[in-house]
Scaffold this motif. Sequence first.
Motif, PDB file in Angstrom:
ATOM      1  N   CYS A   1       0.817  -1.125  -0.162  1.00  0.00           N
ATOM      2  CA  CYS A   1      -0.092  -0.156   0.113  1.00  0.00           C
ATOM      3  C   CYS A   1       0.842   1.215  -0.048  1.00  0.00           C
ATOM      4  O   CYS A   1       2.157   1.179   0.201  1.00  0.00           O
ATOM      5  N   SER A   2       0.028   2.488   0.160  1.00  0.00           N
ATOM      6  CA  SER A   2       0.967   3.544   0.144  1.00  0.00           C
ATOM      7  C   SER A   2      -0.092   4.710   0.905  1.00  0.00           C
ATOM      8  O   SER A   2      -1.138   4.492   0.837  1.00  0.00           O
ATOM      9  N   CYS A   3       0.832   5.555   1.560  1.00  0.00           N
ATOM     10  CA  CYS A   3      -0.036   6.567   2.641  1.00  0.00           C
ATOM     11  C   CYS A   3       1.126   7.569   2.717  1.00  0.00           C
ATOM     12  O   CYS A   3       2.481   7.448   3.081  1.00  0.00           O
ATOM     13  N   ASP A   4       0.494   8.848   2.310  1.00  0.00           N
ATOM     14  CA  ASP A   4       1.192  10.057   2.601  1.00  0.00           C
ATOM     15  C   ASP A   4       2.712   9.941   1.838  1.00  0.00           C
ATOM     16  O   ASP A   4       3.619  10.512   2.222  1.00  0.00           O
ATOM     17  N   GLY A   5       2.512   9.386   0.595  1.00  0.00           N
ATOM     18  CA  GLY A   5       3.748   9.420  -0.091  1.00  0.00           C
ATOM     19  C   GLY A   5       4.520   8.048   0.147  1.00  0.00           C
ATOM     20  O   GLY A   5       5.873   8.003  -0.113  1.00  0.00           O
ATOM     21  N   LEU A   6       4.384   7.287   1.490  1.00  0.00           N
ATOM     22  CA  LEU A   6       5.320   6.225   1.618  1.00  0.00           C
ATOM     23  C   LEU A   6       4.675   5.079   1.364  1.00  0.00           C
ATOM     24  O   LEU A   6       3.448   4.692   1.144  1.00  0.00           O
TER      25      LEU A   6
ATOM     26  N   TYR B   1      -0.849  -6.642   4.697  1.00  0.00           N
ATOM     27  CA  TYR B   1      -0.698  -5.525   5.383  1.00  0.00           C
ATOM     28  C   TYR B   1      -1.255  -4.445   5.060  1.00  0.00           C
ATOM     29  O   TYR B   1      -1.255  -4.253   3.810  1.00  0.00           O
ATOM     30  N   GLY B   2      -1.247  -3.177   5.755  1.00  0.00           N
ATOM     31  CA  GLY B   2      -1.726  -1.939   5.570  1.00  0.00           C
ATOM     32  C   GLY B   2      -0.753  -1.095   6.320  1.00  0.00           C
ATOM     33  O   GLY B   2      -0.667  -1.108   7.479  1.00  0.00           O
ATOM     34  N   LEU B   3      -0.719   0.100   5.681  1.00  0.00           N
ATOM     35  CA  LEU B   3      -0.009   1.398   6.133  1.00  0.00           C
ATOM     36  C   LEU B   3      -0.810   2.447   6.235  1.00  0.00           C
ATOM     37  O   LEU B   3      -1.565   2.796   5.070  1.00  0.00           O
ATOM     38  N   ALA B   4      -0.893   3.246   7.559  1.00  0.00           N
ATOM     39  CA  ALA B   4      -2.047   4.221   7.680  1.00  0.00           C
ATOM     40  C   ALA B   4      -1.534   5.312   8.646  1.00  0.00           C
ATOM     41  O   ALA B   4      -0.729   4.952   9.457  1.00  0.00           O
ATOM     42  N   TYR B   5      -1.848   6.621   8.662  1.00  0.00           N
ATOM     43  CA  TYR B   5      -1.483   7.513   9.599  1.00  0.00           C
ATOM     44  C   TYR B   5      -2.644   7.698  10.570  1.00  0.00           C
ATOM     45  O   TYR B   5      -3.782   8.032  10.022  1.00  0.00           O
ATOM     46  N   ASP B   6      -2.447   7.691  11.686  1.00  0.00           N
ATOM     47  CA  ASP B   6      -3.465   7.837  12.832  1.00  0.00           C
ATOM     48  C   ASP B   6      -3.263   9.118  13.198  1.00  0.00           C
ATOM     49  O   ASP B   6      -2.282   9.523  14.078  1.00  0.00           O
ATOM     50  N   SER B   7      -4.133  10.075  13.144  1.00  0.00           N
ATOM     51  CA  SER B   7      -4.133  11.361  13.312  1.00  0.00           C
ATOM     52  C   SER B   7      -4.354  11.630  14.961  1.00  0.00           C
ATOM     53  O   SER B   7      -4.210  12.528  15.446  1.00  0.00           O
ATOM     54  N   ILE B   8      -5.018  10.493  15.659  1.00  0.00           N
ATOM     55  CA  ILE B   8      -5.348  10.706  17.056  1.00  0.00           C
ATOM     56  C   ILE B   8      -4.033  10.727  17.863  1.00  0.00           C
ATOM     57  O   ILE B   8      -3.872  11.367  18.514  1.00  0.00           O
ATOM     58  N   SER B   9      -3.329   9.658  17.434  1.00  0.00           N
ATOM     59  CA  SER B   9      -1.873   9.442  18.243  1.00  0.00           C
ATOM     60  C   SER B   9      -0.918   9.986  17.552  1.00  0.00           C
ATOM     61  O   SER B   9       0.418  10.019  18.086  1.00  0.00           O
ATOM     62  N   ASP B  10      -0.890  10.534  16.379  1.00  0.00           N
ATOM     63  CA  ASP B  10       0.159  11.417  15.260  1.00  0.00           C
ATOM     64  C   ASP B  10       1.200  10.507  15.398  1.00  0.00           C
ATOM     65  O   ASP B  10       2.224  10.523  15.507  1.00  0.00           O
TER      66      ASP B  10
END
Length: 410
Positions: free
Chosen positions: A103-108, A169-178
């Motif tokens: 996967c991709s998340c925020d350019g990663l 697998y998946g990659l993501a940004y958790d805005s709650i925990s930054d």
Amino acid sequence: MEEILVDILSRLPVKSVVRFNCVSKFWNVLISQSYFTKKHFNHAKNQASSQKLLSLHCHPKDADDNRLYFYSSSLSLVQLVKDYRIVDCPPNSNPSYGALIYCSCDGLFLIGIWNKRYVEQPKVLLIWNPSTRDQSTLLPHSRYYYSSDSSSSSSDYEDGDDNDLRSTYGLAYDSISDDYKVFRLVLSFDGQNENEIFGLKEGSWRIIDETSSSGMTDCSMYSGGEFLPFVDGSFHWLGVSSKKLYVVSFNISSEVYGEISLPDFVCSLAISRWSKHKIEVDVGVSVLGGRLSFYYKDDKFFNLWMMKDGPGAWMKLFTIPSSRIYRVIPTYMFSDNQVLLCFKLDWKIMSRFVYRLISFGLFGLTNQIWPLDCDDIDIDAITIDKDIGIVYNGIVYTESLIYPGLGLGV
């Protein structure tokens, strides 16, 4: 003065910003700060020139070549800008045995690399930023990794019916925990819950407490074969429970599972073909225009829906013929409602992929080969040059400077 400088630099392309690293120590520190990389990314998300399509080349022909080759192209409908990206693989991996973009998340990008054949789990998991090129971080495996790393015969591996544990697998940004988090979804048919989550700040894996039943799931039902679409703070995939097909969600902040119903028409058609934990028709979920979408393909037609006003409220976008196509993967939605679809032309692993633009609206449907306007879907060179060989289906990403540190915060 610094605030003005940050505002100017945040509007520049990644390639231009990276050049400033060599100007002075002050600029280098400024550009590497988290608040700057996030500001730059938020601006890039709204710039068409920052949207790219990344594809993985076929694995190296030379067994001594311990690198992965990627092909990056612009999503511009006017001019196709092409570029190569290379990743040096860790010594304990062998890309000739297999590699996969999860996967991709925020350019990663989250990438798995194998070191032997006929095992379910990759030996190496790493996070890589293709925009800055030289940045990659090796992730540790969980303690459950070795339980699914047993070898099997090639026939068992290809058939898949004898495997009692598979995962993706998946990659993501958790805005709650930054924090950036990696989710491991384990498909265990014995009902045992071994789903895990990895926070880059903590730098360790842990089993997720099962707060609700996610039902039986099957790897063949993932969108794109392996992808876990992430939208509204949750990963999504397809599951089956009580002979009913539905969307399973997992929120990475609350760590709670959920269920989203699908159109009744689709459920009844899919379940009528249910056999041996498989759904014979091609179904999946993806993200288009920031919304969850669902697709269904049979021998004659490909149908695409999008979530409209909330969970379970589906709006049908279009139906197109698909009689000569093995698989269709929704890839991207442009601001003018054009949808980029990836067509897999045959069943082979080393298959050719063709990208086609589908426009829908008041005047019905129109379609064309992307980025070339051509009526023949069987032509070879669409998004790649003939001399670079097979390229796997691509993932759209936004160029960014973001790179989270392992165990050191973001």
